[in-house]
Design a protein around this motif. Sequence first.
Motif, PDB file in Angstrom:
ATOM      1  N   VAL A 131       0.779  -1.211   0.098  1.00  0.00           N
ATOM      2  CA  VAL A 131       0.287   0.034   0.227  1.00  0.00           C
ATOM      3  C   VAL A 131       0.625   0.889  -0.086  1.00  0.00           C
ATOM      4  O   VAL A 131       0.259   2.317  -0.555  1.00  0.00           O
ATOM      5  N   GLY A 132       1.998   0.789  -0.100  1.00  0.00           N
ATOM      6  CA  GLY A 132       3.156   1.963  -0.322  1.00  0.00           C
ATOM      7  C   GLY A 132       3.102   3.109   1.434  1.00  0.00           C
ATOM      8  O   GLY A 132       4.240   4.001   1.502  1.00  0.00           O
ATOM      9  N   LYS A 189      -2.555  -3.454   4.271  1.00  0.00           N
ATOM     10  CA  LYS A 189      -1.951  -4.413   3.508  1.00  0.00           C
ATOM     11  C   LYS A 189      -1.598  -5.757   4.739  1.00  0.00           C
ATOM     12  O   LYS A 189      -1.783  -6.588   4.179  1.00  0.00           O
ATOM     13  N   PHE A 194      -1.441  -4.433  -5.062  1.00  0.00           N
ATOM     14  CA  PHE A 194      -1.451  -3.004  -4.877  1.00  0.00           C
ATOM     15  C   PHE A 194      -3.245  -2.274  -4.344  1.00  0.00           C
ATOM     16  O   PHE A 194      -4.146  -2.416  -4.867  1.00  0.00           O
ATOM     17  N   ASP A 229      -4.844   0.835  -3.600  1.00  0.00           N
ATOM     18  CA  ASP A 229      -4.240   2.021  -4.196  1.00  0.00           C
ATOM     19  C   ASP A 229      -5.841   2.845  -3.161  1.00  0.00           C
ATOM     20  O   ASP A 229      -6.942   2.586  -3.447  1.00  0.00           O
ATOM     21  N   LYS A 268      -4.601  10.126  -0.375  1.00  0.00           N
ATOM     22  CA  LYS A 268      -4.757  10.567   0.449  1.00  0.00           C
ATOM     23  C   LYS A 268      -4.612  10.714   1.620  1.00  0.00           C
ATOM     24  O   LYS A 268      -4.688  10.189   2.968  1.00  0.00           O
ATOM     25  N   LEU A 303       4.949   8.986   0.346  1.00  0.00           N
ATOM     26  CA  LEU A 303       3.967   9.113  -1.079  1.00  0.00           C
ATOM     27  C   LEU A 303       5.140  10.166  -2.311  1.00  0.00           C
ATOM     28  O   LEU A 303       4.362   9.191  -3.253  1.00  0.00           O
ATOM     29  N   ASP A 348       3.873   4.463  -8.763  1.00  0.00           N
ATOM     30  CA  ASP A 348       2.776   3.935  -9.109  1.00  0.00           C
ATOM     31  C   ASP A 348       3.342   2.560  -9.675  1.00  0.00           C
ATOM     32  O   ASP A 348       3.598   2.963 -10.973  1.00  0.00           O
ATOM     33  N   THR A 389       1.101   0.797 -11.060  1.00  0.00           N
ATOM     34  CA  THR A 389      -0.027   0.870 -11.443  1.00  0.00           C
ATOM     35  C   THR A 389       0.853  -0.116 -12.775  1.00  0.00           C
ATOM     36  O   THR A 389       1.368   1.528 -13.792  1.00  0.00           O
ATOM     37  N   VAL A 436      -4.393  -4.193  -9.025  1.00  0.00           N
ATOM     38  CA  VAL A 436      -4.618  -2.814  -8.163  1.00  0.00           C
ATOM     39  C   VAL A 436      -6.149  -3.053  -7.315  1.00  0.00           C
ATOM     40  O   VAL A 436      -6.922  -3.827  -8.465  1.00  0.00           O
ATOM     41  N   SER A 486      -8.634  -1.505  -4.811  1.00  0.00           N
ATOM     42  CA  SER A 486      -9.176  -0.258  -3.818  1.00  0.00           C
ATOM     43  C   SER A 486      -9.116  -0.691  -2.731  1.00  0.00           C
ATOM     44  O   SER A 486      -9.627  -1.282  -2.059  1.00  0.00           O
TER      45      SER A 486
END
Length: 484
Positions: free
Chosen positions: A48-49, A66, A176, A178, A181, A205, A210, A212, A219, A221
């Motif tokens: 999820v970064g 995640k 991922f 996504d 923010k 961030l 990314d 994708t 990906v 949501s």
Amino acid sequence: MSHQSGASVVDANIAASQNDVVVDTKLDKEGGVPNAGAKQPIFVIVMVGLPGFSATRGTGVSGTGKSTLGSALAKELGMPYIEGDDLHPQSNIKKMSSGVPLNDQDREPWLELIRKRAEGLAVQGVVAGCSALKRYYREILRGRLKPATIKSNTVPEHDHHIAPPSPATLPTYFVFIDGPKEVLYDRMSKRPGHFFKASMLDSQLATLEDPTGEEGVVVVSLESTTEEQIYLAKLELGKLLVEYAMEAISHAGTVLGVLAKDGVVLAAEKKVTGKLLDLSSSTQGGYGGSGEKIFLLNTNVIGGVAGLTADANSLVNYCRSAAQRHLLTYNEDIPVELLAQRLCDLKQGYTQYGGLRPFGVSILYAGYDPHYEFQLYHSDPSGNYSGWKATCIGANSGTAQSLLKQEYKDDILVKDAIGLVLRTMSKTMDSTTLNSEKLEFAVLTLDPTTKTPKAKIYRPHEIDALLLSEGLTKKDEDTEMKSS
């Protein structure tokens, strides 16, 4: 003749354990012989970064970070779960706890450790949660880059075509999560006691590249429920695995089939050749085929395969067993289309579950039965099959299809079909050499006396004689150099 096209409906119960997967199809139940397939280990990374993002909503309901998705997906696939944050060294935890972002030197050993831990569980397959922010980091997790050999933080541009993951390096896929923010910040601020501070969100961030559009990335949501995320992840992972299988087939040796009024002709390009390779077992040819591209599936069916040889051997044995069970039960040869359906039932079952890799094989079936006489079918890794008058699979199949469209005639006889097949193969094979070392050949006709199917898989010297009679024998480069 029947020329149907469609996916077989599978009645499969797939039970996954830590060591194996048993596929119990309707065919197996009828025959009483279960088919066991090995579970293909894969490495699925949920990202999820953000490290440690397993947030809880204000209502106290479990969130969709995640760790939450990773552990749930691992349970669904019957695989162990690795929490990447648990593998951080104390130095990294201390930096993040004090609000200091990690740099590449901090992350590289940690990412390598996650990869090594996953490879240690490769027999089972594994799911991991990891904030793989940069593509550079994801390449380390894919096993393509080693931190000790990296000179810069840049990753060379990759071709945009699909590159099948190598089984030897543990095929790796990313899920991922996504989301906007604002949602990320709100959930992070509500999780007490974690060493990663919400104030570090902007730096995370800013670092995130990314994923994708990268190969092997699914990906989902952030705002979906965990159940919805699992459903979508499994669905998309299954599609990716089928795509990789199809791509592997497109690089395999060409297999070409032509349906004639009085028979069916198959030819195949052999890729596994070499001066040091012991070909003593294949040079004799034989009743069951030479063991690479063309096989006798039953007395009335010949099969040509393109793709992963190990998968092909497994499916060939499955077809032979299915045909013998039908013969034992009904005292007749299995209808050609029914055999294709039975195998497609098995293939399609392997596309329904995220922990199973589809068979990387396409097959041409050349057969005869009293119902529809001579027939030619093609099946792919997805479990779809279709009937053809002439078709080609493997490398350069598009070129071969164009040539066949121009020259094929509905009233073609086997004698002319042999010439058409050999001419087409000579124009489409990657090799400059056209002889029995690079070619397999088979014909299915009716015995003029008994009126029963007669399968002939040509021996090497017969193939050379056939090529000579058609004026298609090519000299290899070594011979040409010597003669000049």
